[in-house]
Design an enzyme around this catalytic site. Structure first.
Site, mmCIF file in Angstrom:
data_model
loop_
_atom_site.group_PDB
_atom_site.id
_atom_site.type_symbol
_atom_site.label_atom_id
_atom_site.label_comp_id
_atom_site.label_asym_id
_atom_site.label_seq_id
_atom_site.Cartn_x
_atom_site.Cartn_y
_atom_site.Cartn_z
ATOM 1 C CD GLU A 136 21.415 -31.410 -27.925
ATOM 2 O OE1 GLU A 136 22.538 -31.185 -28.404
ATOM 3 O OE2 GLU A 136 21.025 -30.924 -26.848
ATOM 4 N NE ARG B 91 13.343 -24.800 -14.659
ATOM 5 C CZ ARG B 91 13.942 -25.962 -14.960
ATOM 6 N NH1 ARG B 91 14.306 -26.779 -13.996
ATOM 7 N NH2 ARG B 91 14.186 -26.298 -16.206
#
Length: 177
Positions: free
Chosen positions: A97, A60
Site C-alpha cells: 500500500e 502464517r
C-alpha cells in the site's frame, strides 16, 4: 450448531492502523478442532491432484503450509521476506500500500515440473501471492493453485490471481478491510 472456520477467526479493530479490521487466525490455530478443520478444508479442493511441494508464505502460511504438506506427505518450501533465507535465493519485488517489499525463495527449492500448491492465511490485494507465483514459475514449477483461509474480496486479490489464470480457493471471506 456446527462451527465453521470463520467462527474461529477473531476480529481486532483498528489494527495495525485505525479503520482496519484485522482478521486474526491465531484463535483458529489455537483450537484443535478449528485448526484441523481448516487444514482438511484447504486440502479438499485438491483431492486426487498431484502436488509435489507445498509453498507457504511468511509467516502464517508456514503454519498452514507445513500442516498441509504433512497431510499430503510431501515437501514444504518457505517463501520469506528479503534477507531471511540463508542460501542462494531468487527475489521478486511487489507493491505494498505504501512502498515495496521483496519475497525470496532458495534457488534450488523447486525443480522444473514440480506441481506446487501455494498456501497462506489471507488473500487481500494479492501482491504477496502474485510475487510467490512468479518465483515458483521462475524455478520451472507448475502451479496447481493457491489456497487461503480468508479472502477479502473488496481488495481485489482473487481477481488479480484469477486474471493470471491461477485457481484460487478460500475457506471464508469477510467484507471490508
Amino acid at each position: 450448531m456446527t462451527k465453521t472456520v470463520k467462527d474461529y477467526i477473531r476480529a481486532i479493530h483498528d489494527f495495525p492502523h485505525e479503520g482496519i479490521i484485522f482478521r486474526d487466525v491465531t484463535t483458529l490455530f489455537a483450537d484443535a478442532r478449528g485448526f484441523r478443520m481448516a487444514v482438511d478444508q484447504l486440502l479438499h479442493a485438491y483431492a486426487g491432484q498431484r502436488i509435489d511441494k507445498v509453498v507457504g508464505l511468511e509467516a502464517r502460511g508456514f503454519i498452514l503450509g507445513g500442516a498441509v504438506a504433512h497431510q499430503l506427505s510431501t515437501g514444504f518450501v518457505p517463501i520469506r521476506k528479503k534477507g531471511k533465507l540463508p542460501g542462494t535465493v531468487i527475489s521478486e519485488a511487489y507493491q505494498l500500500e505504501y512502498g515495496e517489499a521483496v519475497m525470496e525463495i532458495h534457488d534450488d527449492a523447486l525443480a522444473k515440473g514440480d506441481k506446487v500448491l501455494i498456501v497462506d492465511d489471507l488473500l487481500a490485494t494479492g501482491g504477496t501471492a502474485d510475487a510467490a507465483i512468479k518465483l515458483c514459475k521462475r524455478l520451472g514449477a507448475e502451479l496447481v493453485g493457491c489456497a487461503f483461509v480468508i479472502d477479502l474480496p473488496e481488495l481485489g486479490g482473487r481477481k488479480l490471481l484469477e486474471d493470471r489464470g491461477v485457481t484460487v480457493e478460500a475457506l471464508c471471506s469477510f467484507d471490508g478491510h
